[in-house]
Enzyme design. Structure first.
Site, PDB file in Angstrom:
ATOM      1  N   HIS A  65       0.820  -1.208   0.000  1.00  0.00           N
ATOM      2  CA  HIS A  65       0.000   0.000   0.000  1.00  0.00           C
ATOM      3  C   HIS A  65       0.859   1.266   0.000  1.00  0.00           C
ATOM      4  O   HIS A  65       0.918   1.992  -0.983  1.00  0.00           O
ATOM      5  CB  HIS A  65      -0.939  -0.019   1.212  1.00  0.00           C
ATOM      6  N   HIS A  98       1.502   4.850  -2.906  1.00  0.00           N
ATOM      7  CA  HIS A  98       1.680   6.240  -2.456  1.00  0.00           C
ATOM      8  C   HIS A  98       3.082   6.778  -2.749  1.00  0.00           C
ATOM      9  O   HIS A  98       3.240   7.836  -3.375  1.00  0.00           O
ATOM     10  CB  HIS A  98       1.414   6.336  -0.950  1.00  0.00           C
ATOM     11  N   HIS A 112      -4.073   0.744  -6.314  1.00  0.00           N
ATOM     12  CA  HIS A 112      -4.349   1.390  -5.024  1.00  0.00           C
ATOM     13  C   HIS A 112      -5.742   1.037  -4.516  1.00  0.00           C
ATOM     14  O   HIS A 112      -5.927   0.763  -3.320  1.00  0.00           O
ATOM     15  CB  HIS A 112      -4.207   2.905  -5.133  1.00  0.00           C
ATOM     16  N   ASN A 150      -6.509  -0.674  -0.890  1.00  0.00           N
ATOM     17  CA  ASN A 150      -6.937   0.343   0.079  1.00  0.00           C
ATOM     18  C   ASN A 150      -8.368   0.186   0.566  1.00  0.00           C
ATOM     19  O   ASN A 150      -8.626   0.173   1.767  1.00  0.00           O
ATOM     20  CB  ASN A 150      -6.783   1.751  -0.499  1.00  0.00           C
ATOM     21  N   ILE A 201      -6.763   9.113  -0.977  1.00  0.00           N
ATOM     22  CA  ILE A 201      -6.992   8.943   0.460  1.00  0.00           C
ATOM     23  C   ILE A 201      -6.121   7.803   0.940  1.00  0.00           C
ATOM     24  O   ILE A 201      -5.688   6.971   0.132  1.00  0.00           O
ATOM     25  CB  ILE A 201      -8.470   8.653   0.785  1.00  0.00           C
TER      26      ILE A 201
END
Length: 867
Positions: free
Chosen positions: A527, A532, A718, A722, A867
């Protein structure tokens, strides 16, 4: 009302325009989160709102005066210097739409430009803001331009007082140009704007700036506060290589000059910051207030509300069914916060309870089954780590001089009784054995981790693919360091499936140790690192070297939305020293450091889904397949659904690239693209710049593959890792994040207790109550979609993002294809023959459905890591 203003303007033969803008969001996230307590935050919000109401009329009045001025710039007529001619300064006029309600957003204004025919065709404009407050400029539209018709200028940028800028703010029309095709009168403007965005690499950045630059991860620790909070620098060294983050330029700490001092508000290039009518502003406000205020209060309340540990699985389920009764003073502080309003019961009990996680909505004990344990490796929260097993026993790549012999101790005798009469050799030959291997990344850190309050094992899990398409775990190996030293190799124990008695409880614990490792690897690598962190350098390099009118900038822009902001917030409250992750996950203070070690093996080209599947051996090349690969686990929900999404993304990118680049030579000749790629490789991911796998960016094929991979990472990958966090991990028994004791050994009190109270022993080993409350509070926020989320196949700027019709039509086809794919995925989930799609928990795999509603939906692919 407007006669005093309009009377000042001699309209004559003018170009009529409409300017759409948005006043500063009154629910400004930075203002809200500057308060020091939950009640203070709410009071601060009320104060901001009240102040905004009081100034609405003043702000509107200011717009109607001489406060915002524009000047058109010609794309076809140049002055003596060769730059496009600049028209006369013109001010905004009257409001032409109704005044928006508080926080609703946009207002439209008339504007009329004096524009002689010898000025040619407008291609850009300057804007000046003479007010003290910034505003968000959405667009300018010119109507009835001679020989052109309508010209759109998409802006989507914050504009501050002009005195804060060293050069005037400029915006270009939505025409798309490669550098060599840019109209000559606009070339200098294009180049100058990129110079502004790059900055000079010095000084501390200020809020209003739009400068994109790189830095290493040296702001995670706080050594000036406490030596315990010191953290190594990640990036810029071979020990801990790392992708770069956005540079803020804050002063170094006094204790360690290599570390950057921390602050509550982290600089972001202004247009990367939340604040554009985005409800995730509020989500992030909740996230920040939760970490700084709510969680500490909940944890301090635990001794006041009784037991500080769970005693039974029913105790855990009470978090969702009965709730935790809280003291009145805690309730009064927390209840005004929107997220926590949802968590409080309204039946007079005044208890805090969480939504029921999807994993236990149908069956409360299905998570305990071996089938669900295995199914989640291909349809769960971390579905892209499992690999085919090609050698037996499993091997290690760790240095034997440092860590001894780490060859697995799993034997044929351990597994063959579970293979239905098949030998290990036959199972390997027929691609029937798989492994979830969490050994090598973890073993070098075990001695350090086990000196803390947590107790960990490196784990290997071997699984067998059965005839019904499901996976069956056949052996789990738990390894810990030799007391004589790491170089003596691990001490390992192998466990095999057992359902009854103490041995059944031991097997359940062995699975829990595996899941703890998988939870950590998921959060810190799958993740954080692999989505990110690796995307942020692309955002920086794009803005530094690809003009807003460059086709690749326009292609990638939706997939960057809000990523730098959420990453900055993560560095502040999630992945920082003793932040949420370090406090609630097994890797603790070594969390980001360990992700840096794993980054050593990161390869961009392997992130493309087909390449990832081939690397892990869970697919083989097959030219007859639509995606060029055939899955060895036919019913592999993440891979099967992902290939559909991957195919749609790549087809869209191929069409787009083919429209703008007619040959490979055009790729080589694109000066901006080449500068972007060179800096991305040599600086953004500079610790890996000498690795030979990087595409050379010399062909259209390389550009298509790279852009498709980047879009896949930022959107579907993602989403897959997530938005299932709360549905799977909200039930801590299913996805524990900590192990606090070693496996009970025969003859110990804990072993005897397993026979008497296996649930209590299990709970004493995994994540504790305090950490569970923290986990649930945070992952519920992180698993939600904002109301204004932009999903794959959508763009927030409608059809005005480019003036070229063919790319717009191709994008619409992309959107329609995603709708068709979603229907196909729904049909798959209704096929009961595909047991991995719903499993014992009756939980269909929906994480790669492209669309979603707002909230905790367990589906939806946003364009970006938002997010």
């Amino acid at each position: 009302m407007f006669s005093g203003v309009t009377g000042l303007i001699n309209r004559g033969q003018k170009l009529k325009g409409t300017v759409v803008l948005m006043r500063k969001n009154v629910l400004d996230i930075n203002e809200l989160t500057s308060a020091q307590s939950a009640s203070g935050i709410i009071g601060g919000a009320i104060g901001v709102i009240g102040g905004a109401i009081g100034t609405t009329v003043d702000t509107l009045t200011a717009f109607l005066g001489r406060s915002v001025a524009l000047k058109l710039i010609s794309a076809t007529s140049a002055d003596a210097s060769g730059k496009g001619k600049v028209g006369k300064q013109t001010f905004l006029e009257g409001v032409i739409t109704s005044l928006p309600t508080l926080g609703a957003g946009q207002s439209a204004f008339d504007i009329h430009f004096e524009w002689d025919t010898d000025m040619g065709v407008p291609g850009a404009f300057y804007i000046e803001n003479f007010m003290q407050v910034e505003f968000y400029l959405v667009s300018l539209t010119l109507e009835d331009v001679p020989n052109q018709g309508t010209i759109h200028f998409p802006c989507n940028s914050w504009v501050y007082n002009s005195k804060l800028y060293k050069s005037d703010r400029i915006f270009f029309s939505n025409k798309t140009y490669l550098p060599g095709d840019m109209p000559a009168p606009l070339k200098k403007y294009r180049e100058e704007e990129l110079v502004v965005l790059r900055g000079d690499g010095t000084g501390e950045r200020k809020e209003h700036e739009r400068i994109y630059d790189y830095d290493v991860y040296n702001d995670l620790g706080n050594p000036d506060s406490n030596a315990r909070l010191a953290r190594p620098v990640l990036g810029g060294n071979t020990t801990f290589p790392y992708p770069r983050r956005g540079r803020t330029g804050r002063k170094p700490t006094k204790t360690d000059p290599k570390s950057e001092s921390r602050s509550d508000n982290v600089y972001l290039p202004r247009d990367e910051a939340f604040g554009h009518l985005k409800s995730s502003d509020f989500l992030v406000y909740i996230l920040k207030s939760a970490s700084q205020n709510v969680i500490p209060q909940l944890q301090s309340a635990l001794p006041l509300v009784g037991k500080t540990e769970f005693d039974s699985f029913e105790d855990v389920r009470d978090l969702y069914e009965g709730g935790i009764k809280l003291p009145t003073n805690i309730l009064s502080d927390l209840s005004p916060i929107p997220l926590f309003k949802e968590l409080f019961r309204t039946d007079g009990e005044q208890a805090l309870k969480f939504p029921v996680p999807k994993i236990i909505q149908v069956d409360k004990s299905a998570w305990m089954t071996d089938e669900e344990f295995a199914r989640e490796m291909i349809a769960g929260l971390n579905p892209h780590v499992i690999k085919v097993l090609k050698e037996f026993p499993p091997q290690s790549k760790l240095d034997k001089q440092l860590y001894g012999d780490n060859t697995s101790t799993i034997t044929k005798q351990h597994v063959e009784s579970s293979l239905g009469g098949v030998t290990v050799e036959q199972a390997i030959s027929n691609n029937k054995l798989f492994i979830l291997d969490h050994h090598d990344p973890l073993f070098p850190y075990l001695s350090k981790i086990n000196k803390t309050t947590t107790k960990a094992y490196a784990t290997r899990t071997v699984l067998f693919l059965q005839n019904d398409g499901t996976l069956k775990p056949v052996a789990i190996e738990l390894s810990k360091p030799n007391p004589q030293g790491d170089n003596y190799g691990p001490i390992s124990t192998v466990y095999t499936p057992t359902k009854q008695g103490v041995d059944g409880s031991i097997w359940q614990l062995a699975k829990a140790y595996v899941v703890v490792n998988d939870s950590c690897f998921h959060q810190l690598v799958s993740h954080w690192l692999n989505t990110h962190a690796v995307v942020e350098p692309f955002i920086i390099a794009t803005n530094r070297h690809l003009s807003v009118v460059h086709p690749i900038h326009k292609l990638l822009l939706p997939h960057y939305r809000d990523t730098m902001n959420i990453n900055a917030l993560a560095r502040n409250v999630l992945v920082n020293a003793e932040g949420i992750i370090e406090s609630t996950f097994l890797w603790g203070g070594y969390s980001l450091e360990m992700s840096a070690v794993v980054y050593k093996d990161w390869v961009l080209t392997e992130q493309a889904l087909p390449n990832d599947l081939l690397k892990r051996g869970v697919a083989v090349e097959d030219s007859s397949s639509p995606h060029g690969v055939r899955l060895l686990i036919e019913d592999y929900p993440y891979a099967a659904d992902g290939l559909e999404i991957w195919g749609a993304i790549k087809s869209w990118v191929e069409e787009y690239v083919a429209f703008y680049y007619k040959s490979d030579a055009a790729i080589v000749q694109d000066s901006e693209l080449q500068a972007f790629w060179k800096e991305l490789v040599e600086v953004g991911h500079g610790d890996k710049k000498n690795e030979s796998w990087w595409p050379k960016m010399q062909t259209r094929t390389e550009l298509v593959q790279t852009c498709s991979t980047l879009i896949w990472i930022a959107s579907a990958l993602h989403a897959a890792v997530n938005f299932g966090q709360y549905p799977y991990g909200g039930y801590i028994l299913n996805r524990p994040t900590l192990s606090r004791q070693f496996m009970p050994e025969k003859g110990s009190k804990e072993y005897d207790d397993l026979a008497k109270n296996p649930e209590k022993v299990f709970l004493n080993i995994i994540t504790g109550k305090k950490e569970t409350l923290t986990d649930l509070t945070i992952i519920e926020v992180l698993s939600r979609h904002a109301s204004d989320e932009q999903y794959l196949g959508q763009r927030g700027d409608g059809d005005n993002w480019t003036a070229d019709t063919a790319p717009i039509e191709a994008f619409k086809r992309f959107g329609k294809k995603l709708v068709e794919i979603e229907q196909k995925l729904i049909q798959r989930n209704n096929d009961e023959r595909l047991r991995n799609r719903y499993g014992p928990a009756q939980m269909p795999y929906t994480l790669l459905y492209p669309s979603s509603e707002e909230g905790l939906t367990f589906r939806g692919i946003p364009n970006s890591i938002s997010i």
